[in-house]
Scaffold this motif. Structure first.
Motif, PDB file in Angstrom:
ATOM      1  N   HIS A 293      68.466  36.430 -41.631  1.00 18.42           N
ATOM      2  CA  HIS A 293      67.712  36.704 -42.852  1.00 18.42           C
ATOM      3  C   HIS A 293      66.515  35.771 -42.972  1.00 18.42           C
ATOM      4  CE1 HIS A 293      71.279  38.939 -44.003  1.00 18.42           C
ATOM      5  NE2 HIS A 293      70.592  39.484 -44.974  1.00 18.42           N
TER       6      HIS A 293
ATOM      7  N   GLY B 104      74.242  30.485 -48.029  1.00 17.77           N
ATOM      8  CA  GLY B 104      73.849  31.550 -48.952  1.00 17.77           C
ATOM      9  C   GLY B 104      72.504  31.272 -49.580  1.00 17.77           C
ATOM     10  N   MET B 105      72.293  30.002 -49.983  1.00 19.75           N
ATOM     11  CA  MET B 105      71.021  29.582 -50.571  1.00 19.75           C
ATOM     12  C   MET B 105      69.856  29.901 -49.655  1.00 19.75           C
ATOM     13  SD  MET B 105      70.307  27.562 -53.209  1.00 19.75           S
ATOM     14  CE  MET B 105      68.792  27.293 -52.333  1.00 19.75           C
TER      15      MET B 105
ATOM     16  N   LEU C  27      69.699  31.688 -46.951  1.00 17.90           N
ATOM     17  CA  LEU C  27      69.594  33.115 -46.640  1.00 17.90           C
ATOM     18  C   LEU C  27      68.806  33.845 -47.716  1.00 17.90           C
ATOM     19  CD1 LEU C  27      72.793  35.024 -45.620  1.00 17.90           C
ATOM     20  CD2 LEU C  27      71.424  35.916 -47.441  1.00 17.90           C
ATOM     21  N   ALA C  28      69.234  33.642 -48.982  1.00 17.62           N
ATOM     22  CA  ALA C  28      68.624  34.391 -50.069  1.00 17.62           C
ATOM     23  C   ALA C  28      67.185  33.961 -50.292  1.00 17.62           C
ATOM     24  CB  ALA C  28      69.437  34.205 -51.338  1.00 17.62           C
ATOM     25  N   ALA C  29      66.954  32.641 -50.278  1.00 16.32           N
ATOM     26  CA  ALA C  29      65.616  32.154 -50.605  1.00 16.32           C
ATOM     27  C   ALA C  29      64.610  32.585 -49.549  1.00 16.32           C
ATOM     28  CB  ALA C  29      65.636  30.634 -50.744  1.00 16.32           C
TER      29      ALA C  29
ATOM     30  N   PHE D   2      64.868  34.995 -47.390  1.00 14.07           N
ATOM     31  CA  PHE D   2      64.747  36.441 -47.348  1.00 14.07           C
ATOM     32  C   PHE D   2      63.832  36.921 -48.478  1.00 14.07           C
ATOM     33  CE2 PHE D   2      66.643  40.800 -47.742  1.00 14.07           C
ATOM     34  CZ  PHE D   2      66.247  41.221 -46.490  1.00 14.07           C
ATOM     35  N   ALA D   3      63.984  36.295 -49.661  1.00 11.73           N
ATOM     36  CA  ALA D   3      63.147  36.700 -50.790  1.00 11.73           C
ATOM     37  C   ALA D   3      61.678  36.415 -50.488  1.00 11.73           C
ATOM     38  CB  ALA D   3      63.580  35.967 -52.054  1.00 11.73           C
ATOM     39  N   VAL D   4      61.405  35.249 -49.890  1.00 14.90           N
ATOM     40  CA  VAL D   4      60.023  34.942 -49.523  1.00 14.90           C
ATOM     41  C   VAL D   4      59.509  36.019 -48.560  1.00 14.90           C
ATOM     42  CG1 VAL D   4      58.537  33.306 -48.336  1.00 14.90           C
ATOM     43  CG2 VAL D   4      60.277  32.480 -49.895  1.00 14.90           C
TER      44      VAL D   4
ATOM     45  N   ILE E 179      74.286  32.617 -56.037  1.00 13.24           N
ATOM     46  CA  ILE E 179      74.419  31.277 -55.462  1.00 13.24           C
ATOM     47  C   ILE E 179      73.443  30.276 -56.054  1.00 13.24           C
ATOM     48  CG2 ILE E 179      74.401  29.966 -53.329  1.00 13.24           C
ATOM     49  CD1 ILE E 179      75.117  32.507 -51.876  1.00 13.24           C
TER      50      ILE E 179
ATOM     51  N   VAL F  17      62.245  33.699 -55.468  1.00 16.88           N
ATOM     52  CA  VAL F  17      61.409  32.604 -54.980  1.00 16.88           C
ATOM     53  C   VAL F  17      61.313  31.520 -56.048  1.00 16.88           C
ATOM     54  CG1 VAL F  17      59.083  31.964 -54.285  1.00 16.88           C
ATOM     55  CG2 VAL F  17      60.111  34.043 -53.387  1.00 16.88           C
TER      56      VAL F  17
END
Lengths: 504, 343
Positions: free
Chosen positions: A97, A149-150, A152-154, A156-158, B236, B284
């Motif tokens: 991700h 998880g942090m 991955l999500a951050a 991926f969002a960028v 998370i 973000v």
């Protein structure tokens, strides 16, 4: 270092075979014809014709897709084995991700899908992601799963933000960057295949050359550190290879499902074998097969996304391994458990028969169904069924007309052994563990079925060859069991085993 | 590159949305806030129980549930979708448990296998029946939070309440808050000390599956309008940020709600500025807040660590020199005593 030499011979032979395989693959890549229609541009045709086309390898684009899928299957399978045994499976997920912003950056570099720029961008950002996971776990109280998880999500969002921005640009709409999300093997180009081949060869070479280092650090990090292996360096090398594998797989499998190509073939292989090198072979093979199947189905269905089919192929293999793996499969385990509980049942019946004989001081050698039922607190019907089970295993013989159960030599020996295990263990618990005599029965009921011959001999020795259990009953000795068993039965009908056991 | 990142214009980014299309904008923000709050509250417990990635898995694997429900009911009716997704969510936890308990494959690999398989099935279903399923692969990831105000408003007794997805999400958020308030003690004890929970008569499996059901409900209702990425992130990031700042659970819960509000407010403006996905921009912003907390946290921030370690270093040096003195002294004395003794 003498003991080392056979290992190296074995090792070098394996290395040779690896190199040969990759050389062949390489040859295939360079010889494959250039320029042809993409799979997506092939017009609607019949499924049979499509399948025929697939197997005759007419289209160069199809060749690229197939070779690419096979290469990424091998790479992911090999690296996946290590991350599965290192319990870093979700690191692959995080990495896959996290590379998305890198893909977008690589695209922005000169506004087209240049494989090299995307490769470099994605690898760098992927490494940044894995470093961030390490940094978060090291400097805060957050656990690794939260950190993964942090990141991955951050990241991926960028990446999502950047991709939507690219799509809103005047030139960005036709970019095809969004194909990276779910993967399309048809979009694999010649340049992509070359890059994949290089990464695959590099991965195989590094694994072959540093096999020992990877192996030791994966299974026993503490020992590896103590033995002076550069564990950190190896970890980072692993992350770099992992980033490579993820990046070359993006085009065909997509960001979301790359982690499955890493985890699932390796997990299936993990269930099938206990040796690392066999696991590597199996996992690479599963990955390869899944890649080919994914390309095939995606081609059949005309323009279906490739990644999900590859993943489903992997999951099917895993499902089969989950059920039928000889040692670790759920179904095989269930079978084993069933046969074990049947054995325990048989042994308990034998023990009851012995108790019946013992209760009448071994007068007469046959036991009636009624006596057995009474001893086991069961109905006569149940007792008969159990006796029939025993007969199937040639532990007793049944004589319906006279209503009698007789031990065979094997049955008698088995019964003596079980009673002996039981009483020895009771004695051991009272003597050595100082448990009151009226509390030891339950424990002995369980242990009697699993004590091995060695342990029994040791127990006997430690108890100074005592011949009475804590309740005062004689312990049948091995000698008793064997002697009786070796005696040939008289030809008379009602002669079985179960002679009086006489101690002191 | 210059037209890639538009110039920052305070008026365009912060004032225009509120003067030109205030109601649309407000609904999007409320929706973002509700999703992030509900996810953040549940997420705190996931983090405590080291199950952060189970949330990730569930939010991927509701996709086949949605697709199957759609194919069977032939409508985008929310009840069918809801049941389908809930079923898929629970199926995921069951598969993970089964692989993890029945074989020697570890939990992390089991999570990876379960969610990728279900997600793959979902994507295949969607692309096979693309003409029949009104679901888009991309919308599954980004969500379509920007379209929330365009839905026909739902009404109750003649009073217009708002877009139906916002109303539903508000109810779910209330349900979450209520559940946490009612079972506060049970969740707290079983998350921190399963042994104590057992002795207090709290059944751990019941709490576990209850939490999983709550998680599935929240994920499903957030998923359709906000997309997987916002859900995964918000399960998370708020909890992780709050746990950097405090060690008391009530404070952590409060901080995660605050974090949710701030990141949805600033995120939406970020999206206006950069003209990008709104859900992505909210995440973000949330990540930016996490980084701030990570650097400046009073108890375990990076800055604090750097200063502390310098202090520690000097302190350590002092104690070491002192210790050497002491050590030297105690060593000398007994040996001299011993030497004296024989005389």
């Amino acid at each position: 270092m003498k003991s080392h030499s056979p290992f190296t011979i074995h090792h070098s032979r394996r290395r040779l075979s690896y190199v040969m395989v990759t050389a062949l693959l390489f040859l295939g890549v360079w010889l494959s014809p250039v320029h042809a229609a993409k799979i997506g541009e092939i017009s609607e045709t019949h499924i049979g014709e499509q399948a025929l086309r697939f197997f005759t390898f007419q289209d160069a684009a199809l060749c690229y897709a197939l070779i690419g899928s096979v290469l990424l299957g091998i790479t992911c399978g090999l690296l996946g084995s290590f991350i599965v045994v290192r319990r870093m499976a979700l690191m692959g997920d995080a990495l896959s991700h996290a590379v998305l912003p890198g893909v977008a950056l690589g695209f922005l570099w000169n506004m087209n899908k240049d494989p090299v720029a995307i490769f470099v961008g994605a690898t760098l950002v992927g490494l940044l992601g894995s470093a961030t996971v390490g940094l978060i776990t090291n400097t805060t109280r957050l656990k690794e799963d939260s950190a993964i998880g942090m990141v991955l999500a951050a990241f991926f969002a960028v990446g999502i933000c950047m991709i939507t921005m690219i799509q809103h640009l005047p030139t960005g709409n036709k970019s095809g960057v969004d194909k990276f999300l779910f993967g399309q093997a048809a979009a694999i180009s010649e340049g992509d295949v070359r890059l994949m081949a290089i990464v695959t060869v590099l991965t195989i070479l590094i694994i072959v050359v540093f096999y020992k280092e990877f192996l030791v650090t994966s299974f026993d990090a503490g020992f590896a550190r103590a033995a002076g292996f550069p564990t950190r360096l190896i970890h980072h090398a692993m992350m770099l290879l992992l980033a490579f594998a993820v990046v070359i797989s993006l085009q065909a499998v997509g960001v979301v499902l790359v982690s499955a190509m890493l985890i699932t073939p390796a997990a299936a292989a993990y269930l099938l074998t206990d040796r690392m090198h066999r696991m590597l072979w199996l996992s690479a093979f599963f990955g390869m097969a899944a890649g080919a199947l994914g390309a095939f189905f995606s081609f059949l269905g005309n323009n279906l996304p490739t990644g999900p089919f590859m993943v489903l192929a992997c999951s099917t293999v895993f499902g089969l391994a989950f059920l039928f793996a000889p040692r670790h499969g759920a179904f095989s385990r269930w079978l084993r458990q069933r046969s074990r509980s049947a054995r325990v049942q048989r042994e308990n019946t034998l023990k009851s028969l012995y108790h019946v004989l013992e209760a009448r001081d071994f007068h007469g050698e046959s036991v009636s169904f009624h006596e057995l039922a009474e001893q086991r607190h069961e109905t006569v019907e149940d007792a008969r069924n159990q006796a029939i089970q025993l007969q199937h295993h040639q532990l007793t013989t049944l004589h319906d007309e006279t209503d009698a159960i007789l031990f065979t030599p094997d049955g008698w020996q088995r019964a003596c052994a079980i009673v002996r295990n039981h009483r020895l263990w009771e004695l051991y618990l009272t003597n050595a563990a100082h448990i009151p005599a009226d509390h030891v029965h339950e424990d002995a009921e369980k242990i009697e079925h699993v004590l091995g011959e060695e342990v029994v001999l040791q127990l006997e020795k430690r108890l100074q060859y005592a011949n009475k259990d804590p309740h005062g009953r004689p312990i049948p000795s091995l000698h008793d069991a064997r002697q009786e068993a070796s005696a040939t039965p008289a030809s008379g009908e009602l002669v079985g085993y179960g002679k009086k056991i006489d101690h002191d | 590159m210059t037209d890639f990142i538009p110039a920052f214009d305070f008026h365009r980014v912060f004032v225009e949305p509120w003067t030109q299309s205030a109601s649309n904008f407000a609904w999007i923000m409320v929706m973002g806030f509700l999703v992030t709050t509900a996810c953040g509250l549940v997420g705190n417990y996931l983090i405590l129980r080291r199950m952060a990635l189970v949330g990730d898995a569930i939010s991927h694997s509701v996709l086949p549930g949605l697709a199957v429900a759609f194919l069977l009911s032939r409508s985008r009716g929310s009840v069918a979708m809801f049941i389908g997704a809930l079923g898929a969510g629970i199926l995921t936890t069951v598969i993970i448990e089964m692989i993890h308990k029945k074989t020697r494959v570890k939990q992390d690999a089991a999570i990876g296998i379960a969610f990728s398989t279900l997600f793959a099935i979902g994507v295949i279903l969607i692309s096979l029946f693309a003409d029949k399923v009104d679901l888009d692969q991309d919308c599954v990831l980004y969500g379509e939070i920007a379209f929330v105000p365009l839905e026909p408003f739902s009404t109750l007794a003649g009073i217009s309440l708002g877009p139906p997805s916002v109303v539903r999400m508000a109810l779910i958020t209330l349900l979450t808050i209520l559940a946490i308030a009612l079972f506060y003690k049970e969740l707290l004890v079983s998350s921190f000390d399963s042994g104590l929970a057992e002795s207090m008569g709290i059944r751990a499996p019941v709490v576990h599956y209850g939490l999983m059901a709550l998680l599935s409900v929240v994920v499903v209702s957030a998923f359709e309008s906000a997309g997987a990425i916002l859900v995964i992130a918000m399960l998370i990031i708020p909890g992780a940020t709050a746990s950097l700042l405090s060690t008391r659970l009530p404070t952590i819960l409060f901080l995660s709600v605050l974090h949710a509000a701030l990141s949805s407010f600033l995120g939406i403006h970020l999206a206006v500025w950069l003209d990008c996905s709104m859900a992505g921009a909210m995440v973000v912003m949330a990540a930016v807040f996490f980084c701030l907390a990570w650097i400046f946290s009073p108890s375990q921030g990076l800055l604090q660590r750097v200063m502390c370690s310098r202090d520690d270093f000097t302190q350590l040096n002092e104690t070491q020199t002192q210790h050497e003195h002491d050590g030297g002294g105690t060593k000398v004395n007994p040996s001299s005593n011993r030497r004296k003794q024989p005389r």
